[in-house]
Design a protein around this motif. Structure first.
Motif, PDB file in Angstrom:
ATOM      1  N   PHE A 253       0.959  -1.170   0.014  1.00  0.00           N
ATOM      2  CA  PHE A 253      -0.068  -0.090   0.040  1.00  0.00           C
ATOM      3  C   PHE A 253       0.822   1.438   0.099  1.00  0.00           C
ATOM      4  N   ALA A 254       0.423   2.533  -0.172  1.00  0.00           N
ATOM      5  CA  ALA A 254       0.749   3.781  -0.330  1.00  0.00           C
ATOM      6  C   ALA A 254       0.554   4.522   0.935  1.00  0.00           C
ATOM      7  N   LEU A 255       1.193   5.392   1.243  1.00  0.00           N
ATOM      8  CA  LEU A 255       1.047   6.371   2.474  1.00  0.00           C
ATOM      9  C   LEU A 255       1.264   7.705   1.817  1.00  0.00           C
ATOM     10  N   LEU A 256       0.208   8.703   1.997  1.00  0.00           N
ATOM     11  CA  LEU A 256       0.365  10.102   1.560  1.00  0.00           C
ATOM     12  C   LEU A 256       1.043  10.857   2.546  1.00  0.00           C
ATOM     13  N   LEU A 257       2.185  11.142   2.309  1.00  0.00           N
ATOM     14  CA  LEU A 257       3.324  11.665   3.331  1.00  0.00           C
ATOM     15  C   LEU A 257       3.511  13.076   2.782  1.00  0.00           C
ATOM     16  N   SER A 258       2.961  14.019   3.768  1.00  0.00           N
ATOM     17  CA  SER A 258       3.347  15.485   3.659  1.00  0.00           C
ATOM     18  C   SER A 258       4.491  15.958   4.142  1.00  0.00           C
ATOM     19  N   GLY A 259       4.965  15.197   5.137  1.00  0.00           N
ATOM     20  CA  GLY A 259       6.122  15.453   5.924  1.00  0.00           C
ATOM     21  C   GLY A 259       5.526  16.212   7.240  1.00  0.00           C
ATOM     22  N   GLY A 260       4.287  16.372   7.758  1.00  0.00           N
ATOM     23  CA  GLY A 260       3.836  16.795   8.732  1.00  0.00           C
ATOM     24  C   GLY A 260       3.855  15.705   9.927  1.00  0.00           C
ATOM     25  N   PRO A 272       4.902   1.761   5.645  1.00  0.00           N
ATOM     26  CA  PRO A 272       4.254   1.621   4.062  1.00  0.00           C
ATOM     27  C   PRO A 272       5.511   1.217   3.266  1.00  0.00           C
ATOM     28  N   PRO A 273       5.043   0.432   2.304  1.00  0.00           N
ATOM     29  CA  PRO A 273       6.286   0.153   1.300  1.00  0.00           C
ATOM     30  C   PRO A 273       6.486   1.275   0.406  1.00  0.00           C
ATOM     31  N   VAL A 274       5.434   2.022   0.119  1.00  0.00           N
ATOM     32  CA  VAL A 274       5.479   3.120  -0.636  1.00  0.00           C
ATOM     33  C   VAL A 274       4.882   4.422   0.006  1.00  0.00           C
ATOM     34  N   CYS A 275       5.867   5.483  -0.023  1.00  0.00           N
ATOM     35  CA  CYS A 275       5.308   7.027   0.311  1.00  0.00           C
ATOM     36  C   CYS A 275       5.123   7.865  -0.862  1.00  0.00           C
ATOM     37  N   VAL A 276       4.061   8.612  -0.910  1.00  0.00           N
ATOM     38  CA  VAL A 276       3.897   9.475  -1.992  1.00  0.00           C
ATOM     39  C   VAL A 276       3.781  10.969  -1.652  1.00  0.00           C
ATOM     40  N   THR A 277       4.463  11.892  -2.125  1.00  0.00           N
ATOM     41  CA  THR A 277       4.355  13.262  -1.634  1.00  0.00           C
ATOM     42  C   THR A 277       4.164  13.997  -2.929  1.00  0.00           C
ATOM     43  N   LYS A 300      12.910   2.926   5.445  1.00  0.00           N
ATOM     44  CA  LYS A 300      13.118   2.319   4.285  1.00  0.00           C
ATOM     45  C   LYS A 300      11.868   2.104   3.339  1.00  0.00           C
ATOM     46  N   SER A 301      11.494   3.004   3.126  1.00  0.00           N
ATOM     47  CA  SER A 301      10.328   3.004   2.066  1.00  0.00           C
ATOM     48  C   SER A 301      10.488   3.688   1.052  1.00  0.00           C
ATOM     49  N   GLU A 302      10.115   3.407  -0.330  1.00  0.00           N
ATOM     50  CA  GLU A 302      10.224   4.075  -1.427  1.00  0.00           C
ATOM     51  C   GLU A 302       9.428   5.335  -1.492  1.00  0.00           C
ATOM     52  N   LEU A 303      10.061   6.420  -1.767  1.00  0.00           N
ATOM     53  CA  LEU A 303       9.604   7.733  -1.876  1.00  0.00           C
ATOM     54  C   LEU A 303       9.167   8.097  -3.386  1.00  0.00           C
ATOM     55  N   VAL A 304       7.858   8.329  -3.606  1.00  0.00           N
ATOM     56  CA  VAL A 304       7.484   8.623  -5.218  1.00  0.00           C
ATOM     57  C   VAL A 304       7.034  10.177  -4.949  1.00  0.00           C
ATOM     58  N   VAL A 305       7.606  11.043  -5.517  1.00  0.00           N
ATOM     59  CA  VAL A 305       7.493  12.583  -5.546  1.00  0.00           C
ATOM     60  C   VAL A 305       6.599  12.798  -6.898  1.00  0.00           C
ATOM     61  N   VAL A 306       5.316  13.280  -6.640  1.00  0.00           N
ATOM     62  CA  VAL A 306       4.681  13.876  -7.829  1.00  0.00           C
ATOM     63  C   VAL A 306       4.741  15.029  -7.916  1.00  0.00           C
ATOM     64  N   GLU A 307       4.936  15.810  -9.216  1.00  0.00           N
ATOM     65  CA  GLU A 307       5.323  16.991  -9.602  1.00  0.00           C
ATOM     66  C   GLU A 307       4.291  17.681 -10.599  1.00  0.00           C
ATOM     67  N   PRO A 308       3.152  17.982 -10.344  1.00  0.00           N
ATOM     68  CA  PRO A 308       2.150  18.415 -11.359  1.00  0.00           C
ATOM     69  C   PRO A 308       2.374  19.811 -11.789  1.00  0.00           C
ATOM     70  N   ASP A 309       1.954  19.982 -12.919  1.00  0.00           N
ATOM     71  CA  ASP A 309       2.151  21.499 -13.409  1.00  0.00           C
ATOM     72  C   ASP A 309       0.838  21.983 -13.884  1.00  0.00           C
ATOM     73  N   GLN A 310       0.800  23.068 -14.397  1.00  0.00           N
ATOM     74  CA  GLN A 310      -0.439  23.626 -14.831  1.00  0.00           C
ATOM     75  C   GLN A 310      -1.344  22.912 -15.979  1.00  0.00           C
ATOM     76  N   ALA A 311      -0.382  22.495 -16.912  1.00  0.00           N
ATOM     77  CA  ALA A 311      -1.000  21.611 -18.005  1.00  0.00           C
ATOM     78  C   ALA A 311      -1.638  20.459 -17.363  1.00  0.00           C
ATOM     79  N   ARG A 341      -3.789   9.299  -8.873  1.00  0.00           N
ATOM     80  CA  ARG A 341      -3.431   8.836 -10.026  1.00  0.00           C
ATOM     81  C   ARG A 341      -2.089   7.986 -10.177  1.00  0.00           C
ATOM     82  N   LYS A 342      -1.170   8.491  -9.624  1.00  0.00           N
ATOM     83  CA  LYS A 342       0.289   7.703  -9.557  1.00  0.00           C
ATOM     84  C   LYS A 342       0.127   6.519  -8.707  1.00  0.00           C
ATOM     85  N   ILE A 343      -0.447   6.388  -7.554  1.00  0.00           N
ATOM     86  CA  ILE A 343      -0.616   5.224  -6.828  1.00  0.00           C
ATOM     87  C   ILE A 343      -1.261   4.199  -7.637  1.00  0.00           C
ATOM     88  N   SER A 344      -2.283   4.454  -8.402  1.00  0.00           N
ATOM     89  CA  SER A 344      -2.972   3.713  -9.178  1.00  0.00           C
ATOM     90  C   SER A 344      -2.181   3.110 -10.255  1.00  0.00           C
TER      91      SER A 344
END
Length: 588
Positions: A253-260, A272-277, A300-311, A341-344
């Motif tokens: 599973f993935a955790l929404l990790l804001s850093g807070g 979690p095996p995957v963290c997403v920020t 020891k979790s994989e961090l996935v960074v999503v970086e959306p833009d205006q498009a 979307r990224k987690i899916s």
């Protein structure tokens, strides 16, 4: 994360194709199959979209108890189902799940079994012995459930769009939409379609057509905690250490990790095996990826960074609005959408997030403003919140009523019928004079609905199950019972007992000592006044041509440029995208 839909009425058996179509219309909620079943008396048809989490080989729903004829359509997870099954002497077979437990518990003790369920759920049970359909939701409304009456029949579904497809439902602008960006209570923007309230049991007698609703859980009934802080901290830490890991699925599973604080505690307790920020280029103020990287590396979790833009935003907006069913006020909607979307895309089925501590442990600045006053908050280093603090400015020496203060801070627009003020006043009255508990109840009555609804709907659109571990029953009830000084003593730092529990559990100092982070806020409001200004104006103007007269002021308000914290333009754009949907235009 599943979906449910159905119909009960004297001639329900004649509408099996209709119910099948209702299930198919929300198929994305259950990629492991959509099926329907008819009651043995022909007076109810239930459909279910199944997403298998507990056991990938489990039997899919809806479910039938052959001894009683009971039917069950179920959406959610019951985290204590195995222990409760043992306590109640209910046998669970191979390839069976929490849904089978709920069905047998209902067959044995009826609706009173709801009190023993610790989890998130929306369910429908049809009992042919009494010709009665039951609908129920979990304590805090994590799982949505809508219903409507039509010609002596009651139809229900997990999505509003499923019920608008079932029959005509004219658009209605609820007055509170201009005040807090979201319909309040059980209302929706569609006439005749209601949201079942959290912790509510609805009974529909098919024979007489009568409806009865009762609240099966009352948070405010919990007695205040009167022990010492050391005792409270020990109890809170124990509940935290026991209940949070219980909500981790057996699959990846993935955790929404804001850093807070909130998501960091989840990270250390759930591993979690995957963290997403989510971060935004050129927006250092909103970038928490550095803190998230430290935590992910430590566990020891994989961090996935999503970086959306205006498009990405212009492309995602129509999809977000289809998923939401109607506009809802939530500052992190776009960030959440992109994270899901990224987690899916990663092939995962469960995502965990940190909803809850802010509401129950005084984590919002608006709560500190009410408890300590604007001067104390600003002097504590929170000068960035001056635009919010000025809402509480009043004549020197005048005492501002707490309910009025809360209302001012919640309102984002006019409240012409005083609906929001009434909701806040009722919350304060139910709190029995405790201001912190009143703030919690006020949040649950106003700002809470769009938070849990967007989390569920955006995740479901990508066939994800969203879990919020802090909403464990024991944790919620104990947090509510605590006196205000156990929750906050520093205007700039709420959630005192959660910070101290994190320290007691051995989490790193960086987790519990720092000021809280920003969550998944986005720069979308600034974009709409900048490079996307012309694009935004064009879409709002296009919607004005087709929108009902009652909605036009909302849209016209979005044509004006707003400030940094003003979401009026975003609300208008979301409404414009919503109106572009074919089903919404038909309703209008």
């Amino acid at each position: 994360m599943c979906g449910i839909a159905g119909l009960a009425g004297g001639d329900a058996v004649r509408h099996q194709k209709t119910v099948a179509a209702m299930g198919d219309s929300q198929h994305y909620r259950g990629p492991d199959g959509t099926m329907h079943i008819t009651g043995r008396d022909g007076r109810a048809v239930l459909a279910m979209n199944t997403l298998l989490i507990v056991d990938p080989q489990a039997v899919t729903g809806p479910y039938l108890d052959r001894d009683t004829g009971l039917l069950l359509a179920f959406n959610g997870e019951i985290y204590n189902w195995r222990s409760q099954a043992r306590a109640w002497g209910i046998e669970i077979g191979e390839r069976e799940s929490d849904a089978h437990f709920v069905l047998r518990a209902w067959a044995r003790i009826g609706p009173s079994c709801l009190d023993g369920l610790d989890g998130m759920f929306a369910l429908a049970v049809y009992d042919p012995r009494a010709a009665t359909l039951f609908l129920a939701r979990d304590r805090l409304g994590e799982k949505p459930l809508y219903w409507r009456l039509d010609g002596g029949r009651l139809a229900f579904a997990s999505e509003v769009s499923t019920l608008t497809g079932y029959g005509a439902a004219p658009l209605v602008l609820r007055p509170e939409v201009t005040a807090i960006e979201t319909p309040a209570g059980v209302d929706t923007p569609f006439q005749g379609i209601q949201l079942l309230a959290p912790a509510t049991l609805l009974s529909f007698d098919v024979t007489t057509g009568s409806i009865d609703q009762m609240t099966w859980w009352h948070l405010e009934d919990r007695a205040p905690f009167t022990g010492a802080y050391t005792e409270a901290l020990a109890r809170f830490s124990t509940i935290l250490a026991e209940q949070i890991p219980l909500r981790a699925p057996s699959c990846d599973f993935a955790l929404l990790l804001s850093g807070g604080l909130d998501s960091a505690v989840l990270a250390y307790l759930m591993r979690p095996p995957v963290c997403v920020t989510v971060r935004y280029r050129g927006q250092d103020r909103l970038d928490e990826s550095t803190a998230a990287a430290v935590i992910a590396r430590d566990i020891k979790s994989e961090l996935v960074v999503v970086e959306p833009d205006q498009a990405d935003f212009t492309t995602a907006l129509p999809h977000m609005m289809r998923a939401l069913d109607y506009p809802m006020g939530n500052a992190s909607t776009f960030s959440e959408h992109m994270a899901y979307r990224k987690i899916s895309d990663l092939g995962l089925r469960v995502v965990v997030g940190g909803l809850g501590p802010d509401e129950f442990l005084m984590g919002y600045v608006r709560q500190a403003l009410v408890l300590f006053g604007p001067d104390a908050v600003l002097n504590a280093g929170l000068e960035a919140y001056r635009p919010l603090a000025v809402k509480l400015l009043h004549t020197a020496g005048e005492t501002l009523d707490p309910a009025e203060a809360v209302t001012r801070l919640i309102l984002r627009g006019p409240d012409p019928d005083g609906r929001v003020r009434d909701l806040v006043a009722d919350a304060m009255a139910r709190a029995g004079g405790d201001l912190a508990r009143g703030l919690t109840l006020a949040d649950l009555a106003t700002a809470w609905r769009p938070l849990v609804m967007t989390s569920d709907k955006l995740a479901s659109a990508y066939a994800l199950e969203r879990r919020s571990p802090y909403l464990a029953r024991d944790l919620v009830e104990f947090s509510y019972r605590l006196p205000v000084e156990h929750k906050i003593t520093d205007p700039a730092q709420g959630k005192r007992i959660l910070r101290d529990a994190a320290k007691a559990l051995g989490l790193p100092r960086e987790v519990w000592a720092g000021r809280d982070k920003l969550g998944f806020a986005s720069p979308v409001p600034a974009w709409l006044n900048g490079r996307l200004a012309a694009w935004t104006d064009a879409r709002i103007n296009a919607a004005l041509a087709d929108a009902p007269a009652s909605f036009r002021p909302l849209l016209e308000g979005g044509l004006a440029r707003g400030g940094r914290f003003d979401r009026t333009r975003m609300q208008a754009l979301m409404a414009a995208a919503w109106f572009s949907g074919q089903a919404v235009r038909a309703a209008a």
